[in-house]
Design an enzyme around this catalytic site. Sequence first.
Site, PDB file in Angstrom:
ATOM      1  N   TYR A 206       0.843  -1.208   0.000  1.00 13.66           N
ATOM      2  CA  TYR A 206       0.000   0.000   0.000  1.00 13.66           C
ATOM      3  C   TYR A 206       0.881   1.263   0.000  1.00 13.66           C
ATOM      4  O   TYR A 206       0.648   2.206  -0.759  1.00 13.66           O
ATOM      5  CB  TYR A 206      -0.893  -0.056   1.245  1.00 13.66           C
TER       6      TYR A 206
ATOM      7  N   THR B 198     -13.726   5.693   8.679  1.00 12.31           N
ATOM      8  CA  THR B 198     -14.491   5.051   7.598  1.00 12.31           C
ATOM      9  C   THR B 198     -14.723   3.589   7.972  1.00 12.31           C
ATOM     10  O   THR B 198     -14.221   3.113   8.985  1.00 12.31           O
ATOM     11  CB  THR B 198     -13.712   5.072   6.255  1.00 12.31           C
TER      12      THR B 198
HETATM   13  P1  NAD Z   1     -13.228   2.305   0.804  1.00 17.63           P
HETATM   14  O1  NAD Z   1     -12.667   0.924   0.758  1.00 17.63           O
HETATM   15  O2  NAD Z   1     -14.312   2.599   1.781  1.00 17.63           O
HETATM   16  O3  NAD Z   1     -13.739   2.745  -0.656  1.00 17.63           O
HETATM   17  C1  NAD Z   1     -12.979   2.517  -1.820  1.00 17.63           C
HETATM   18  C2  NAD Z   1     -13.912   2.448  -3.019  1.00 17.63           C
HETATM   19  O4  NAD Z   1     -13.087   2.161  -4.171  1.00 17.63           O
HETATM   20  C3  NAD Z   1     -14.943   1.327  -2.910  1.00 17.63           C
HETATM   21  O5  NAD Z   1     -16.236   1.806  -3.218  1.00 17.63           O
HETATM   22  C4  NAD Z   1     -14.456   0.302  -3.900  1.00 17.63           C
HETATM   23  O6  NAD Z   1     -15.498  -0.486  -4.470  1.00 17.63           O
HETATM   24  C5  NAD Z   1     -13.771   1.192  -4.945  1.00 17.63           C
HETATM   25  N1  NAD Z   1     -12.836   0.421  -5.769  1.00 17.63           N
HETATM   26  C6  NAD Z   1     -11.911  -0.476  -5.344  1.00 17.63           C
HETATM   27  N2  NAD Z   1     -11.301  -1.041  -6.403  1.00 17.63           N
HETATM   28  C7  NAD Z   1     -11.840  -0.485  -7.517  1.00 17.63           C
HETATM   29  C8  NAD Z   1     -11.620  -0.678  -8.901  1.00 17.63           C
HETATM   30  N3  NAD Z   1     -10.724  -1.564  -9.358  1.00 17.63           N
HETATM   31  N4  NAD Z   1     -12.353   0.058  -9.776  1.00 17.63           N
HETATM   32  C9  NAD Z   1     -13.271   0.949  -9.335  1.00 17.63           C
HETATM   33  N5  NAD Z   1     -13.524   1.163  -8.025  1.00 17.63           N
HETATM   34  C10 NAD Z   1     -12.811   0.451  -7.124  1.00 17.63           C
HETATM   35  O7  NAD Z   1     -11.968   3.257   1.037  1.00 17.63           O
HETATM   36  P2  NAD Z   1     -11.878   4.708   1.739  1.00 17.63           P
HETATM   37  O8  NAD Z   1     -11.492   4.497   3.153  1.00 17.63           O
HETATM   38  O9  NAD Z   1     -13.073   5.521   1.425  1.00 17.63           O
HETATM   39  O10 NAD Z   1     -10.594   5.288   0.978  1.00 17.63           O
HETATM   40  C11 NAD Z   1     -10.685   6.046  -0.220  1.00 17.63           C
HETATM   41  C12 NAD Z   1      -9.266   6.429  -0.660  1.00 17.63           C
HETATM   42  O11 NAD Z   1      -8.590   7.121   0.389  1.00 17.63           O
HETATM   43  C13 NAD Z   1      -8.389   5.215  -0.997  1.00 17.63           C
HETATM   44  O12 NAD Z   1      -7.549   5.523  -2.087  1.00 17.63           O
HETATM   45  C14 NAD Z   1      -7.571   5.034   0.276  1.00 17.63           C
HETATM   46  O13 NAD Z   1      -6.355   4.374   0.021  1.00 17.63           O
HETATM   47  C15 NAD Z   1      -7.361   6.478   0.697  1.00 17.63           C
HETATM   48  N6  NAD Z   1      -7.071   6.618   2.141  1.00 17.63           N
HETATM   49  C16 NAD Z   1      -7.977   6.281   3.108  1.00 17.63           C
HETATM   50  C17 NAD Z   1      -7.651   6.445   4.455  1.00 17.63           C
HETATM   51  C18 NAD Z   1      -8.616   6.115   5.581  1.00 17.63           C
HETATM   52  O14 NAD Z   1      -8.260   6.314   6.761  1.00 17.63           O
HETATM   53  N7  NAD Z   1      -9.823   5.628   5.310  1.00 17.63           N
HETATM   54  C19 NAD Z   1      -6.389   6.937   4.819  1.00 17.63           C
HETATM   55  C20 NAD Z   1      -5.494   7.250   3.811  1.00 17.63           C
HETATM   56  C21 NAD Z   1      -5.843   7.106   2.475  1.00 17.63           C
END
Ligand code: NAD
Length: 464
Positions: free
Chosen positions: A370, A405
Amino acid sequence: MAASTREKGAPQIADGYLDLVNGGAGKSLAKKLGLPQPVRLRRTDPASVDVPLTPGPVLVVGDGDDADTLARTLLGWDVDVRRASAGEPVPDAERWGAVVVVLTELATPADAAGPVLTTASVLRSLARCARVVTVSRRADATDEPALAAARQGVDGFLRSLAKELRAGATGNGIVVADGVPLAAPSVAGALRFLLSARSAFVDGQLVQVDSAAGAVPADWTRSLEGKVAVVTGAARGIGASIAHVLARDGARVLGVDVPAAGESLAAVMNEVRGTALQLDITSDGAGAAILERARRAYGGLDVVVHNAGVLRDKLLANMKPEQWDAVVAVNLTAQLAINADLMAAGLPGLSIVSLASTSGIAGNRGQTNYAFSKAGVIGATRSFAPLLATSGGRANAVAPGFIETDMTASIPFVPRQMARRASSLAQGGLPVDVAETVAFLASPQAGGITGQVLRVCGQNLVGQ
Ligand code: NAD
């Protein structure tokens, strides 16, 4: 089950400790034991920005032309502005909503003492969730040493001050390149964002403005009016919140997610009156499919938010090839391919915002795959910025820290509590905090900001 924390119009947080230390006995106990005392942050609602810009008057520290320019900008927003000369203590015991410290005219390290000590004199009189914003010039290797030292000194000063602020107050800086006037649209845009409730979870960060490009919106609450934005991973979590905030700010939204998430995607797109596209972003021709749908539905494409992401956490010693490959494919390679397709189409003024992560900056145990992908996003962002500039486009990244989340709710209790408290604001952020930052970077008022990574992490106490 933990009680939720909700102020009028504010988004929901399930952080029982935050409730505990914000009420009666828990509050006094936390104080007595010296435990972290996070406060409920002032936030906008994804559906409305109806909160005052700052929670009190704004003090501008500095007396040169640049301070005059910034004070005029603030007055144009109907803010109650007061002025203070560098080196003079501030007599009035107001509850300041914000302090703007103008450090653009520093020539040697000795020049910093005046404005810094004037700022010190009001720190005990800040309102809850106040802001301290420094405005300074970028230090360059070609600067004469004393000048470079003074300018770079602001970085350490600001990051340390942010760690000292209490009660939801944040400290952030705007760093302006030489030759860019303080009246530039992105200086105003960054100032407004950092003063506002939209930047609730941005802390200890410096936003760099490198050019006078961009435009201030006719209506600051509709800064994406007329823009067409695609958001990947829009079916839930941060992506759904980004779709809501972009739509609130005037954009027409095309939401993309995998077919398995089709129902949730349709629900989110109904809420924002957007268009749903069921698509795996790793599939061949994903970029062309996105562009085709955006053109068919809205006649063009102005903003791309690469939000879709996956986790397959494993210690490297236990990492299976498919776990490494899946994360790199979704989080990084798909973005590169989509961007290449969009750039080949020659879209003018394209604004790309990619989701990175503090894991990609500081590293995180169990996340080699990641963190590789997210650090890769940062590298790609810096590389795309000059490529896009030739057609008036920009690329920036947002690096969230701990955000509340579904993903972080699944972390076991003790590490989850520790992760929440390990930031200057001693709490997790909300999806809306990330969404507001994405919306700011995507918008024309950030036109002078490109190739940057802005952390939304409450000044997470890891890494840089
Ligand atoms: P989440 O898992 O709740 O949502 C991710 C979404 O991406 C989902 O709806 C999933 O179906 C979609 N997805 C996954 N693979 C896909 C693909 N191949 N094609 C199309 N859609 C696809 O994640 P989140 O917590 O909302 O995170 C969103 C972004 O923020 C991500 O890039 C994550 O790495 C980043 N992020 C999140 C956090 C956190 O604390 N939640 C921290 C740092 C970074």
